[in-house]
Design an enzyme around this catalytic site. Sequence first.
Site, PDB file in Angstrom:
ATOM      1  N   ASP A 207       0.859  -1.202   0.000  1.00  0.00           N
ATOM      2  CA  ASP A 207       0.000   0.000   0.000  1.00  0.00           C
ATOM      3  C   ASP A 207       0.884   1.237   0.000  1.00  0.00           C
ATOM      4  O   ASP A 207       2.098   1.137   0.120  1.00  0.00           O
ATOM      5  CB  ASP A 207      -0.862   0.003   1.262  1.00  0.00           C
ATOM      6  CG  ASP A 207       0.018  -0.047   2.509  1.00  0.00           C
ATOM      7  OD1 ASP A 207       0.301  -1.162   2.983  1.00  0.00           O
ATOM      8  OD2 ASP A 207       0.471   1.014   2.970  1.00  0.00           O
ATOM      9  N   ASP A 209       0.960   3.633   2.335  1.00  0.00           N
ATOM     10  CA  ASP A 209       0.929   4.259   3.656  1.00  0.00           C
ATOM     11  C   ASP A 209      -0.146   5.358   3.646  1.00  0.00           C
ATOM     12  O   ASP A 209      -1.191   5.153   3.042  1.00  0.00           O
ATOM     13  CB  ASP A 209       2.325   4.778   4.029  1.00  0.00           C
ATOM     14  CG  ASP A 209       2.513   4.916   5.533  1.00  0.00           C
ATOM     15  OD1 ASP A 209       2.160   3.971   6.245  1.00  0.00           O
ATOM     16  OD2 ASP A 209       3.000   5.957   5.991  1.00  0.00           O
TER      17      ASP A 209
END
Length: 261
Positions: A207, A209
């Site tokens: 991802d 963050d």
Amino acid sequence: MVKIGIIGGSGLTNIDVLQSPEKKKVHTPFGSPSDLPTVGKISGVDVVVIPRHGPHHNIAPSLVNYRANIWAMKELGVTHILAPTAVGSLREEFHPGDIVFPDQFIDRTAKRQQSFYDGQVICHVSMAEPFCQQLRKLLQESATRLQLSHVGEGTVITIEGPRFSSKAESHLFRSWRADIINMTTVPEVVLAREAGICYAAIAMTTDYDCWRESEAPVTVDMILSTMKKNVQNVIKLVQDVLPCIRDSDCYCRHGIENALL
Ligand SMILES: [Zn+2]
């Protein structure tokens, strides 16, 4: 002779490509490892597998007994450790799904034992080059061979967790030139160096963050779904790289020699 330790991270608890698996009981001066180590073979190479977060994935990053895990690996004759780990990306160009082979770390952990030496002897081990450069090179070659989307270097920042970062923290870490973020590389890599074991992380980007303005907050579901896709790639990578690993007089083996006071 090489023996490869695999510290299975999130999503890699059960490595079903392991041939003739056998659980081993190991006593360490630091208590029990996350699970009984399993010895066996992958691609014909001797391996020892320990699931970092335990067999039921319920040991939080701060509570992992890193010293017992590395000690057990050493006790079982492990020469090299491959350490898969899920990471968030702090850079636009490190895409979710990419595999990263970090070459540096920044330590933002706060309450972990980072040394085997907590008695009479003091150990100041060098961490200038924390990750095994030979292992990283082999992993990069293997990822290229398998046409896996990967990044050959990067700085991982390890936070204490278990919570994720605030936006302010995420931007701060970017300004420190950290590229990826996780909760487990430190102190694992430090203890491996103290034990004279070559260590390389296989970071699976899940991802972005929370620094990216367009990004919805990171959720565990999001991470798990990207990870499912990543895990198969990491297993392929491990199967491919293992037969290429040779025993060598690597600097990782000797870091401890000039480190003791
Ligand atoms: Zn090495």
